[in-house]
Design an enzyme around this catalytic site. Sequence first.
Site, PDB file in Angstrom:
ATOM      1  N   HIS A  34       0.843  -1.204   0.035  1.00  0.00           N
ATOM      2  CA  HIS A  34       0.034   0.282   0.264  1.00  0.00           C
ATOM      3  C   HIS A  34       0.852   1.183   0.013  1.00  0.00           C
ATOM      4  CE1 HIS A  34      -3.693  -2.408   0.239  1.00  0.00           C
ATOM      5  NE2 HIS A  34      -4.158  -1.342  -0.410  1.00  0.00           N
ATOM      6  N   CYS A  49      -9.707  -2.985 -12.680  1.00  0.00           N
ATOM      7  CA  CYS A  49      -9.036  -1.772 -11.771  1.00  0.00           C
ATOM      8  C   CYS A  49      -7.842  -2.215 -11.079  1.00  0.00           C
ATOM      9  CB  CYS A  49     -10.232  -1.205 -10.944  1.00  0.00           C
ATOM     10  SG  CYS A  49     -10.723  -2.243  -9.441  1.00  0.00           S
TER      11      CYS A  49
HETATM   12  C1  PEP Z   1      -7.255  -5.597  -6.770  1.00  0.00           C
HETATM   13  O1  PEP Z   1      -7.307  -6.594  -5.906  1.00  0.00           O
HETATM   14  O2  PEP Z   1      -7.068  -5.708  -7.947  1.00  0.00           O
HETATM   15  C2  PEP Z   1      -7.788  -4.273  -6.196  1.00  0.00           C
HETATM   16  C3  PEP Z   1      -7.911  -3.340  -7.298  1.00  0.00           C
HETATM   17  O3  PEP Z   1      -7.930  -4.056  -5.027  1.00  0.00           O
HETATM   18  P1  PEP Z   1      -6.739  -3.686  -3.942  1.00  0.00           P
HETATM   19  O4  PEP Z   1      -5.523  -3.741  -4.681  1.00  0.00           O
HETATM   20  O5  PEP Z   1      -7.065  -2.489  -3.306  1.00  0.00           O
HETATM   21  O6  PEP Z   1      -6.776  -4.797  -3.012  1.00  0.00           O
END
Ligand code: PEP
Length: 737
Positions: free
Chosen positions: A349, A662
């Site tokens: 993150h 996404c």
């Molecule tokens: C994913 O899992 O691809 C996503 C977009 O969510 P995150 O990266 O926030 O888990």
Amino acid sequence: MAEPLQPQARLDEIVRQIAANMVAEVCSLYVLRSDGVLELYATEGLNPGAVHLAQLRLGEGLVGTIAATARPLNLPEAQKHPAFTYLPETGEEMFNSFLGVPILRAGRTLGVLDVQNKAKRVYRDEELEALETVAMVVAEMIAAGSLEGLSRPGVQLDLTRPVSFRGTALSEGIGLGHVILHEPRVVVTNLFNEDVDSEIERLERSLGYLRISIEDMLARRDIAGEGEHRAVLEAYRMFAHDRGWVRRLEEAIRNGLTAEAAVEKVQSDMRARMMHMTDPYIRERLHDFDDLAHRLLRQLMGRGEGGVMEDGPQDGIIVARSMGAAELLDYRRDRIRGLVLEEGAPTSHVVIVARALGVPVVGQVKGAVSMSENRDEVIIDGDDGGVHLRPPADVQTVFAEKVRFRAKRQEQYRLLRDAPAVTQDGVAVDLLMNAGLMVDLPQLDAAGAAGIGLFRTELQFMIASAMPKVSEQEHLYSAVLDAAGTKPVTFRTLDVGGDKLLPYLHQSPEENPALGYRAIRIALDRPALMRTQLRALLKAAGGRELKIMFPMVTELSEIHRARELIARELRHLTKFGHIMPRRLKLGVMIEVPSLLFQLDELMELVDFVSVGSNDLFQFFSAVDRGNTQIATRFDDLSPPFLRALKSIVQAGERHSVPVTLCGEMAGKPLTAMALLGLGFRSISMTPSAIGPVKAMLVALDAGKLAQAMDQHIASRHRSQTMRELLQGFAEAHAIPY
Ligand code: PEP
Ligand code: MG
């Protein structure tokens, strides 16, 4: 040592005083150069003409052995030692006993200090300690650059040697600037104590606090229970009570150091010795001990937790072992040019936040922290994963040129910004951006995104120290909608758990957090949390369109239950006369493979879906997305995964349900190209990726690519991988990727 002397005179005085005090005939000081040679910088007793001429290689002779092993040597009969070599220019053959110590700083060897006597004698422990203490002072002189220029012109000391690292490019961009060591090593300036007893008392008091703070840490509920992490933390407790450690600290104080200097010295010795061990277990333990020593130092110096440098450089490049997303946000964005991590993976993150901020990041840069000093010059290349510490002039020139070239390319992207996102064969695609914080919003126009395809609401929660109030949530959501204007925004409800932990939300320990209590699973069990958020979203969107998306859905009943919660909130708001959203659309993220086998039923229940390819790939391939050992082992462009993605596109078409993707795949031109070939017509990515993806898109014939990909996916006998096929296709058609 405090006398105001020129550096060479000071070194001469230091060796003279040591020799006098230790009744030694010889005292010599060697400094390690960047070419791996130890050069004699000062001597009392050897031929003074040999200063700056006598040289030894690392590992050569007694002095070279001390430097190479970072261990002292205490020898009554030096000539019997297998490493003994005779340097004729120094005329040292008539000496028998030898005591030498490494000059260490932060675990690095910078030189060697030794004494010799004609008589066969064993030097006492106090003498060894004394010599080590002086070596510490010399180390500071070297680090402060005061020995620069004492030797021949062109000689560079090891500490100032340029070093290049190759890591993993995690966030694009090039940064030139100066090192800010995250959690900088506390600099100990007060070295010598005035009163041993009060110093020992201070040490004991701080050790007491240290132990209490470790007990507090161990009592935290979020780390309770069995497991590796527990063993690691228990080791902290064990180390904090380690009698040997405390004894060495006390000894150093009795030898005249302040408690702080004692911690630093004992730590430096230990690090230098353990650095040479390759056993990963021991090296990890060394990290633990380092952390512990830092904590103790901060305790002694009355500093709280690791701090942010307010008076730091204006063009800082943060160097850290690892870092939390919130910690990065502690720094002033306008003073940060890059982030270098010894750990870190593409979907950590902190990396995602850095990307949102447009901060270049290179991860997996082993050794970056111990090789860097605050304010060292450094260049970070987030495009190819290079990090250049203390770069020579020609490297700087190359990078200045690269920055100019990049600026030109950025200019091309800027020109593309307002051009329609349409392929050569007339296929229109929505290029959306991912966001999660207020700081992301200006990017919407700057990058020319068609909307926000994924708003990660958990980021607000992750950087807060307490649960954001409903009013705070509402404030953020309406700011997002205001900024977006007529462009669509998809809010994802809280996706916490797994690797995204909230310090104030107590969660019980889990054996497999990624497969555990997270996202919608928590939300449905703790409806108060979800309802607060839904209320904030509905209120913020009064009179406007609202798109809400649920993360980590595994089975359809979860969608029904989430809908019920929304209905309940809508009733509540109506009752109190709030303005309703003009239109409400509900979607889910496809992240758990179970949904792949109920796509038709799923599509009937929702207004839209978005593929979270990061998690979907993690669960599809059973590969932990944050585990750097395996994160790049399996290819997300392999036919099985592409088939899965294609089946989602087709199900969307069958039911006229819009499909977006996404995950990180959308943000790299080559993988984004593959998505277009599979039939995706909407993808959402980090804002800085929109330019490069658009440049790819406007050059692409999507129909032609789809044909080539279909053939490859269907084929049983493949002569190349899909990645190779795509690269070949891009090159053959002059598509930038
Ligand atoms: C994913 O899992 O691809 C996503 C977009 O969510 P995150 O990266 O926030 O888990
Ligand atoms: Mg996800």
